[in-house]
Design a protein around this motif. Structure first.
Motif, PDB file in Angstrom:
ATOM      1  N   VAL A 148     -17.842  86.552  15.672  1.00 43.94           N
ATOM      2  CA  VAL A 148     -18.098  86.083  17.039  1.00 43.94           C
ATOM      3  C   VAL A 148     -18.512  84.893  16.886  1.00 43.94           C
ATOM      4  CG1 VAL A 148     -19.266  86.489  19.221  1.00 43.94           C
ATOM      5  CG2 VAL A 148     -18.086  88.400  17.970  1.00 43.94           C
ATOM      6  N   THR A 197     -23.331  80.742  25.945  1.00 42.22           N
ATOM      7  CA  THR A 197     -22.094  81.506  26.638  1.00 42.22           C
ATOM      8  C   THR A 197     -22.682  82.153  27.955  1.00 42.22           C
ATOM      9  OG1 THR A 197     -22.842  83.509  25.492  1.00 42.22           O
ATOM     10  CG2 THR A 197     -21.136  82.088  24.672  1.00 42.22           C
ATOM     11  N   GLU A 255     -28.314  90.006  22.489  1.00 41.05           N
ATOM     12  CA  GLU A 255     -26.780  90.010  22.597  1.00 41.05           C
ATOM     13  C   GLU A 255     -26.536  91.290  23.449  1.00 41.05           C
ATOM     14  OE1 GLU A 255     -24.878  88.060  21.378  1.00 41.05           O
ATOM     15  OE2 GLU A 255     -26.709  86.976  20.527  1.00 41.05           O
ATOM     16  N   ASP A 301     -25.618  88.044  17.304  1.00 34.40           N
ATOM     17  CA  ASP A 301     -24.534  88.380  17.482  1.00 34.40           C
ATOM     18  C   ASP A 301     -23.763  88.470  15.838  1.00 34.40           C
ATOM     19  OD1 ASP A 301     -22.120  89.633  18.393  1.00 34.40           O
ATOM     20  OD2 ASP A 301     -21.901  88.329  20.042  1.00 34.40           O
ATOM     21  N   SER A 302     -22.357  88.981  15.872  1.00 30.26           N
ATOM     22  CA  SER A 302     -21.597  89.310  14.632  1.00 30.26           C
ATOM     23  C   SER A 302     -21.203  87.854  14.041  1.00 30.26           C
ATOM     24  CB  SER A 302     -20.452  90.154  14.580  1.00 30.26           C
ATOM     25  OG  SER A 302     -19.509  89.416  15.285  1.00 30.26           O
ATOM     26  N   GLU A 327      -9.640  89.195  17.159  1.00 32.68           N
ATOM     27  CA  GLU A 327     -10.047  88.475  18.595  1.00 32.68           C
ATOM     28  C   GLU A 327     -11.579  88.500  18.547  1.00 32.68           C
ATOM     29  OE1 GLU A 327      -8.103  87.149  20.851  1.00 32.68           O
ATOM     30  OE2 GLU A 327      -6.282  87.857  20.439  1.00 32.68           O
ATOM     31  N   THR A 328     -11.929  87.520  19.053  1.00 34.14           N
ATOM     32  CA  THR A 328     -13.636  87.315  19.197  1.00 34.14           C
ATOM     33  C   THR A 328     -13.835  88.195  20.322  1.00 34.14           C
ATOM     34  OG1 THR A 328     -13.506  85.114  18.649  1.00 34.14           O
ATOM     35  CG2 THR A 328     -15.296  85.722  19.862  1.00 34.14           C
ATOM     36  N   GLY A 329     -14.316  89.446  20.270  1.00 33.76           N
ATOM     37  CA  GLY A 329     -15.039  90.181  21.142  1.00 33.76           C
ATOM     38  C   GLY A 329     -14.906  91.634  20.803  1.00 33.76           C
ATOM     39  N   THR A 330     -14.863  92.536  21.687  1.00 34.64           N
ATOM     40  CA  THR A 330     -14.827  94.039  21.557  1.00 34.64           C
ATOM     41  C   THR A 330     -13.301  94.225  22.056  1.00 34.64           C
ATOM     42  OG1 THR A 330     -17.070  94.509  22.060  1.00 34.64           O
ATOM     43  CG2 THR A 330     -15.606  96.118  22.111  1.00 34.64           C
ATOM     44  N   SER A 344     -15.008  90.046  26.066  1.00 32.69           N
ATOM     45  CA  SER A 344     -15.793  89.351  25.408  1.00 32.69           C
ATOM     46  C   SER A 344     -16.688  88.390  26.221  1.00 32.69           C
ATOM     47  CB  SER A 344     -14.861  88.321  24.370  1.00 32.69           C
ATOM     48  OG  SER A 344     -14.195  87.539  25.128  1.00 32.69           O
ATOM     49  N   ASP A 345     -17.545  87.707  25.791  1.00 33.36           N
ATOM     50  CA  ASP A 345     -18.313  86.887  26.403  1.00 33.36           C
ATOM     51  C   ASP A 345     -17.478  85.420  26.729  1.00 33.36           C
ATOM     52  OD1 ASP A 345     -20.557  85.679  27.657  1.00 33.36           O
ATOM     53  OD2 ASP A 345     -21.994  85.727  26.095  1.00 33.36           O
ATOM     54  N   THR A 382     -26.050  83.656  23.294  1.00 36.89           N
ATOM     55  CA  THR A 382     -25.768  84.523  24.707  1.00 36.89           C
ATOM     56  C   THR A 382     -26.600  83.965  25.898  1.00 36.89           C
ATOM     57  OG1 THR A 382     -25.269  86.401  23.294  1.00 36.89           O
ATOM     58  CG2 THR A 382     -25.931  86.912  25.745  1.00 36.89           C
TER      59      THR A 382
END
Length: 368
Positions: free
Chosen positions: A307, A163, A10, A303-304, A255-258, A275-276, A159
């Motif tokens: 996500v 993605t 990741e 990943d989490s 949301e999916t991501g940081t 995000s990716d 990843t």
């Protein structure tokens, strides 16, 4: 912040604090760390990955092991029987000649090793391997090409496989008083001194030269974010812990991501999601694999869970397992193999160093 991509695959750094366990093979991105070593080298994460790769071949399917053992004895037996046919009858049978029995021994060798199968089947595989190579696909051997024909379960890494593995700004949300461009500009100024992947993503999305003379009172708060004055305005850019620390009411984001929250002069202004991205052809690939009869599509990721499950829903995968280390991926793969109700093969698709043990353990491994 630690870069764990070599171990988990990741790209988003992991945040650590006193008391957390740190995996060997990770890279410190910022700050000073004092780390206590708790394991011998032989028990380290990197050492376990190497051991998993080396031992993977011993766990191949029983059928493959039987064929390998059978071929080891079959050939010498046939050769010795042929020699016996050529030598013994002329010595013990009256009227028998060496020329006749040598001819019969050669016939026996030909019959016991059918030319049609020996020649045509390898040529067929070589043709398939050559055709794949023209499309940029390298097949390690004909046994893998044959195994692909019987695949009924495909397991993906996330990843870099499903993605793109490159993080970028995917969403900007602002309150009415600020435009998206202004919010991104303030965030870019705040992140201009950072080499964090999230900061780099924001700066790349902004895409303009930053006049650092306009930046004052720069203060990076470890594990929270950044406080800075830009063009006379007090900017906060960071995670929800920074907003809570400064007593600013912020939006709870699913949301999916940081998520990077931004506040201007003590008032919440909005947030930016980094995000990716799912690869352009990933959904098409999943759909076509189901169309040709693959029964189960699974994703394993470090990943989490949030996500991983979001990506799985978007692509229509059957199962998703998240927050896995390399050895846990191998364990999960072996569980999936035991759960199979048919004799079909299990194929794993991955791209990182951390995927090496799973690639070796699967019936067929596909690496980008």
């Amino acid at each position: 912040m630690l870069d764990t991509s070599a171990i988990t695959g990741e790209s988003v750094p992991r945040e650590v604090e006193p008391g957390n366990e740190i995996l060997s093979g990770t890279i410190n991105k910022n700050g000073l760390l004092t780390v206590e070593v708790t394991k011998e080298f032989g028990d380290s994460t990197v050492s376990k990955i190497l051991e998993l790769v080396q031992n993977a071949n011993s766990k191949k399917a029983p059928t493959e092991q039987f064929i390998t053992k059978f071929s080891r004895y079959y050939t010498p037996v046939v050769v010795f029987v042929a020699l016996a046919m050529a030598i013994i009858p002329p010595l013990v049978v009256s009227g028998a000649t060496f020329s006749d029995w040598i001819y019969r021994a050669l016939v026996f060798l030909v019959v016991s090793c059918p030319c049609a199968l020996v020649i045509s089947i390898p040529l067929g595989f070589f043709g398939g391997i050559g055709g794949a190579a023209k499309s940029g696909i390298l097949v390690k051997g004909s046994n893998y090409l044959e195994a692909i024909n019987n695949v009924d379960t495909i397991v993906f890494d996330k990843t870099g496989t499903l993605t793109k593995g490159v993080f970028k700004v995917t969403k900007i949300y602002t309150l009415d008083r600020e435009s998206e461009e202004n919010l991104l500009e303030y965030a870019a100024f705040a992140e201009s001194y950072s080499n964090h992947p999230i900061a780099i993503s924001i700066l790349k999305a902004y895409g303009k030269e930053i006049n650092k003379s306009e930046i004052e009172n720069y203060d990076e708060i470890s594990g929270h974010g950044i406080k800075v004055s830009v063009k006379g305005k007090r900017i906060l850019a960071g995670n929800k812990k920074l907003m809570a620390k400064e007593n600013i009411t912020y939006d709870v984001v699913d949301e999916t991501g940081t998520v990077v929250h931004v506040a201007i002069d003590g008032k919440y202004a909005g947030y930016i999601v980094i995000s990716d991205e799912i690869k352009d052809d990933a959904q098409k690939a999943v759909r076509e694999l189901k169309g040709i009869g693959v029964k189960k599509l699974v994703m394993l990721t470090g990943d989490s869970k949030l996500v991983g499950e979001a990506i799985g829903r978007q692509l229509g995968l059957d199962e998703v397992y998240a927050e896995l280390l390399p050895d846990q991926k191998v364990e999960k793969l072996e569980q999936l193999e035991k759960q199979k109700k048919t004799k079909g093969k299990l194929l794993f698709v991955g791209d990182g160093i951390n995927d090496a043990p799973v690639l070796a353990r699967a019936d067929v491994g596909v690496r980008f």
